[in-house]
Design a protein around this motif. Structure first.
Motif, PDB file in Angstrom:
ATOM      1  N   LEU A 161       6.553 -10.344 -18.265  1.00 27.26           N
ATOM      2  CA  LEU A 161       7.554 -10.420 -19.325  1.00 27.26           C
ATOM      3  C   LEU A 161       8.094 -11.846 -19.394  1.00 27.26           C
ATOM      4  CD1 LEU A 161       9.352  -8.949 -21.398  1.00 27.26           C
ATOM      5  CD2 LEU A 161      10.969  -8.548 -19.539  1.00 27.26           C
ATOM      6  N   ASP A 171      11.429 -15.697 -27.853  1.00 26.03           N
ATOM      7  CA  ASP A 171      10.283 -15.807 -26.953  1.00 26.03           C
ATOM      8  C   ASP A 171       9.978 -17.244 -26.557  1.00 26.03           C
ATOM      9  OD1 ASP A 171      10.000 -13.074 -27.160  1.00 26.03           O
ATOM     10  OD2 ASP A 171       8.498 -13.206 -28.747  1.00 26.03           O
ATOM     11  N   GLU A 223      20.052 -11.492 -31.284  1.00 26.55           N
ATOM     12  CA  GLU A 223      19.045 -10.530 -30.826  1.00 26.55           C
ATOM     13  C   GLU A 223      17.610 -11.009 -31.015  1.00 26.55           C
ATOM     14  OE1 GLU A 223      21.419  -9.131 -33.243  1.00 26.55           O
ATOM     15  OE2 GLU A 223      21.990  -7.183 -32.417  1.00 26.55           O
ATOM     16  N   GLU A 257      14.959  -8.969 -21.078  1.00 27.06           N
ATOM     17  CA  GLU A 257      15.694  -7.999 -21.886  1.00 27.06           C
ATOM     18  C   GLU A 257      17.155  -8.446 -21.938  1.00 27.06           C
ATOM     19  OE1 GLU A 257      16.743  -3.239 -22.024  1.00 27.06           O
ATOM     20  OE2 GLU A 257      15.478  -4.030 -20.418  1.00 27.06           O
ATOM     21  N   ASP A 258      17.739  -8.357 -23.121  1.00 29.01           N
ATOM     22  CA  ASP A 258      19.103  -8.865 -23.330  1.00 29.01           C
ATOM     23  C   ASP A 258      19.990  -7.733 -23.844  1.00 29.01           C
ATOM     24  OD1 ASP A 258      21.392 -10.290 -23.892  1.00 29.01           O
ATOM     25  OD2 ASP A 258      20.415 -11.703 -25.252  1.00 29.01           O
ATOM     26  N   LYS A 259      20.558  -6.986 -22.919  1.00 30.80           N
ATOM     27  CA  LYS A 259      21.385  -5.837 -23.294  1.00 30.80           C
ATOM     28  C   LYS A 259      22.717  -6.248 -23.915  1.00 30.80           C
ATOM     29  CE  LYS A 259      19.298  -2.940 -19.814  1.00 30.80           C
ATOM     30  NZ  LYS A 259      19.421  -2.298 -18.524  1.00 30.80           N
ATOM     31  N   THR A 305      10.161 -13.106 -21.924  1.00 32.80           N
ATOM     32  CA  THR A 305      11.534 -13.133 -22.416  1.00 32.80           C
ATOM     33  C   THR A 305      12.295 -11.966 -21.808  1.00 32.80           C
ATOM     34  OG1 THR A 305      10.727 -14.064 -24.482  1.00 32.80           O
ATOM     35  CG2 THR A 305      12.968 -13.187 -24.489  1.00 32.80           C
TER      36      THR A 305
END
Length: 185
Positions: free
Chosen positions: A2, A93, A53, A6-8, A4
């Motif tokens: 992965l 990305d 996002e 994960e951006d919660k 990039t």
């Protein structure tokens, strides 16, 4: 792997950025900040970067030749011999700033090729970035709004001094953003 993270926190960040009026347009004050950051770090590229996002937006930008007010960020060669400019927007990305925002702490990459996770990032192959130094912009609410960062096309030993400089510059910009919020633009 992965590339990039994960951006919660992205939805919360986007709401905060919109409330502050950030991340939609370039601003001369942010370009001036990026110019000063590039001078202090003696680098060809520096940015004030707000992340939502889907993309990164360089509200402040310094490129060689003082192109902070120009439209091109970094120009990369294309397969047909032409060039490609990335302007003030990059997808999440690309680059290393999304990692800084998710980690919520500074990132020092003296030679990105030494780190398998980062060596495959599109900015390495397509743009030629070889070193990166960035720190998060964490505001009074605890949200990481974006980053300040510097990059070079050569490997670079940033050292402790570089890390302290980027963290100090991030704190300075956060203080400016807080004053702006309290008193208006």
């Amino acid at each position: 792997m992965l590339l990039t993270p994960e951006d919660k926190d992205a939805p919360t960040r986007v709401r905060r950025l919109r409330r502050l009026g950030l991340g939609e347009r370039a601003e001369p004050a942010f370009d001036a900040f990026a110019d000063r950051l590039a001078e202090v770090a003696a680098v060809p590229y520096s940015m004030v970067n707000f992340i939502d996002e889907k993309r990164q937006f360089f509200a402040g930008l310094h490129t060689p030749g003082g192109a902070g007010s120009g439209a091109r960020l970094i120009t990369a060669a294309t397969a047909d011999g032409g060039t490609r400019g990335f302007g003030r927007h990059l997808t999440r990305d690309y680059g290393f700033c999304p990692h800084v925002v998710v980690r919520r702490k500074a990132l020092v990459l003296e030679d990105v090729c030494d780190y398998p996770r980062f060596a495959g990032n599109p900015v390495v192959d397509e743009i030629g970035i070889r070193s990166y130094l960035g720190a998060p912009l964490i505001d009074r609410t605890g949200i990481a709004l974006g980053t300040v960062c510097v990059v070079d096309v050569e490997p670079r030993p940033w050292g402790r001094a570089g890390l302290e400089t980027i963290k100090s510059m991030a704190s300075e910009l956060v203080a400016q953003l807080e004053r702006r919020e309290a008193h208006g633009p």
